[in-house]
Enzyme design. Structure first.
Site, PDB file in Angstrom:
ATOM      1  N   LYS A 182       0.869  -1.178   0.000  1.00 13.09           N
ATOM      2  CA  LYS A 182       0.000   0.000   0.000  1.00 13.09           C
ATOM      3  C   LYS A 182       0.904   1.226   0.000  1.00 13.09           C
ATOM      4  CE  LYS A 182      -1.720   2.490   3.178  1.00 13.09           C
ATOM      5  NZ  LYS A 182      -1.530   3.776   2.445  1.00 13.09           N
ATOM      6  N   GLU A 259       9.667   0.962  10.995  1.00 16.48           N
ATOM      7  CA  GLU A 259      10.679   2.010  10.875  1.00 16.48           C
ATOM      8  C   GLU A 259       9.927   3.321  11.054  1.00 16.48           C
ATOM      9  OE1 GLU A 259      12.456   5.044   9.790  1.00 16.48           O
ATOM     10  OE2 GLU A 259      12.343   4.294   7.740  1.00 16.48           O
ATOM     11  N   CYS A 293      13.240  10.709   7.697  1.00 12.60           N
ATOM     12  CA  CYS A 293      13.269  10.296   9.102  1.00 12.60           C
ATOM     13  C   CYS A 293      14.674  10.347   9.674  1.00 12.60           C
ATOM     14  CB  CYS A 293      12.678   8.896   9.255  1.00 12.60           C
ATOM     15  SG  CYS A 293      13.487   7.661   8.224  1.00 12.60           S
ATOM     16  N   GLU A 390       9.722  16.166  15.339  1.00 12.36           N
ATOM     17  CA  GLU A 390      10.360  15.979  14.038  1.00 12.36           C
ATOM     18  C   GLU A 390       9.849  17.061  13.090  1.00 12.36           C
ATOM     19  OE1 GLU A 390      11.496  12.098  11.353  1.00 12.36           O
ATOM     20  OE2 GLU A 390       9.527  12.162  12.301  1.00 12.36           O
TER      21      GLU A 390
END
Length: 489
Positions: A182, A259, A293, A390
């Site tokens: 997906k 992750e 990331c 973040e």
């Protein structure tokens, strides 16, 4: 390179089942947007639960035959896919730039990086081993073998549309597992083109299926993970979504690889080479426009070198050319969408209101497109969200420190533990700091650390499991113990 219009016409835009692009069962579509203009590139099939279940059925049917396919044959298909992706590097790069926004040179870099996972795991496919030992009690033999875990479900992010897919597809197919993918709503086209490449090089139908969705992502994932035929889920994305998926995986006791988010520190000690530290900072922060990331998020610079480092980095950022990723002069492309632009601008505005000093940037750019300028902030109060969350954008926040202990403590003061970076010319400090940083990956005097041959993964809230390297294929293998009776004459 294929021209834009021809390329978009060639890319599959349906649900990828049986090596064919088919409409969603609902007949619905959703738009894929060019973040540099806000214009619609194409409409893509909006897959629902029924489409996802069709993919699961295909994977379950294809799985046993694919698992029984000799490892060498699986390896040759992965190798052929690697070569075809490399042959079409310009097409993949342009497609990623169109749907994600990164500048073309970085898209070319991702093609090389992403394709390498296919080559790496083509080589690992034939190296899956086991062992046989005599039981210590002398009452038999211990035989240990590795077997494919079974149909696997991958949910991939928008920031690296190719590499985050190949990093999951490569080991799954090498191990003998069919894969349902997906892709992210913002960037489904790259994955659909990759699926077509696999079909073109001979991957059997049902081994790789792709179900894009624009409206039913949560429902699709819940349905797939609730199906007893699925045995593995691999996700790259936010910690919040990853935590939810882990909870959903519990009912079927699925193997999970997660992750998740990062909050990478970038530490510069007084003894660092300033020029190299600036180059590393540009790579760690500005690659992919900061939408990674692994991107450096918090810059801790020792006070002796901090003024010089701040001035040099401000100069580099202030001279960057911002524009569409497919323009030759652009050094920084747009953010992925309006929501991300609003979030980055909001974090910066909040910090400025709290007293932060803007060294460069700090104001969103006029449209069309979702552009934000390279920005550097100093004097940011400790309570500001931009120091804790973040950022996922081209914004640098510099904080000073005096001692090594202070820097390490500040770097570790987060729930996240994916990537970290530091610059020093002291070998003893290198060993001390690398050992003390609570992160799955540590870059020493370098701003780019990802490597298909190295393990990629984090600790704490940054995830579970490891992708890439020699251990990456283990995520798709079960270990079976077979107890053998002693040899008798």
């Amino acid at each position: 390179m294929t021209d834009r219009r021809t390329l978009l016409a060639e890319v599959p835009t349906g649900i990828w089942l049986s090596n064919t692009s088919v409409p969603a069962k609902s007949g619905k579509t959703f738009p894929v947007i060019d973040p540099a203009t806000g214009d619609v590139l194409v409409e893509v099939a909006d897959g629902g639960v029924d489409d996802a279940m069709a993919a699961v059925a295909e994977a379950a049917e294809a799985g046993p035959k694919w698992a029984a396919t000799p490892a060498r044959e699986r390896a040759e298909i992965l190798r052929a896919a690697f070569e075809e992706v490399q042959r079409r590097s310009d097409d993949f790069a342009l497609l990623m730039t169109l749907e994600m926004g990164k500048i073309l040179p970085e898209s070319v870099g991702e093609v090389n990086y992403g394709a390498e996972f296919l080559r790496w795991f083509s080589e690992e496919a034939v190296r899956v081993g086991g062992r046989t030992t005599t039981a210590p009690a002398g009452n038999g033999e211990i035989l240990v073998i590795k077997q494919p875990i079974g149909p696997s479900y991958a949910i991939t992010p928008w920031n690296f549309p190719l590499a985050m897919g190949t990093r999951k597809i490569g080991p799954a197919l090498a191990a003998g597992c069919p894969m349902i993918v997906k892709p992210a709503e913002d960037t489904p086209l790259t994955m659909l083109l990759l699926a077509k490449v696999f079909a073109d090089v001979g991957l059997p139908p049902g081994v790789l299926t792709v179900v894009p969705t624009g409206t039913g992502s949560a429902a699709q994932s819940a349905a797939v993970m609730a199906d007893r035929r699925v045995r593995k889920v691999s996700f790259t994305g936010s910690t919040g979504v990853g935590s939810l998926l882990i909870k959903q995986s519990a009912d079927q006791v699925l193997s999970t690889s997660m992750e998740l988010g990062g909050n990478a520190p970038f530490i510069v000690f007084d003894d660092a080479d300033l020029d190299k530290a600036i180059e590393g900072a540009m790579a760690a922060k500005m690659r992919n426009g900061g939408e990674a990331c692994t991107a450096a998020n918090r810059f801790f610079v020792q006070n002796g070198i901090r003024p010089a480092f701040t001035a040099a980095l401000t100069e580099r950022l202030s001279t960057m050319t911002v524009g569409p990723g497919y323009d030759d002069t652009s050094e920084l492309g747009p953010l992925i969408n309006a929501k991300q632009l609003d979030r980055v601008a909001g974090l910066v505005d909040e910090a400025i209101e709290a007293g932060a000093t803007v060294q460069t940037g700090g104001t969103r750019l006029d449209g069309p497109g979702f552009f934000y300028p390279p920005t550097l902030l100093t004097d940011v109060p400790a309570h500001c969200r931009i120091r804790d969350e973040e950022i996922f954008g081209p914004v640098v926040v510099i904080v000073g420190f005096d001692t090594e202990d202070e820097a390490v403590a500040a770097a570790n003061d987060t729930d996240y533990g994916l990537a970290s970076y530091f610059y020093t010319n002291d070998l003893n400090r290198t060993k001390r700091v690398a050992a003390r940083l609570e992160y799955g990956m540590v870059g020493v005097n370098r701003g780019v650390i990802s490597d298909p041959a190295a393990p990629f993964g984090g600790v704490k809230h940054s995830g579970l499991g490891v992708e890439g390297g020699v251990t990456g294929i283990e995520e798709y293998l079960d270990t079976k113990y077979i107890a053998l009776t002693p040899h008798t004459d």
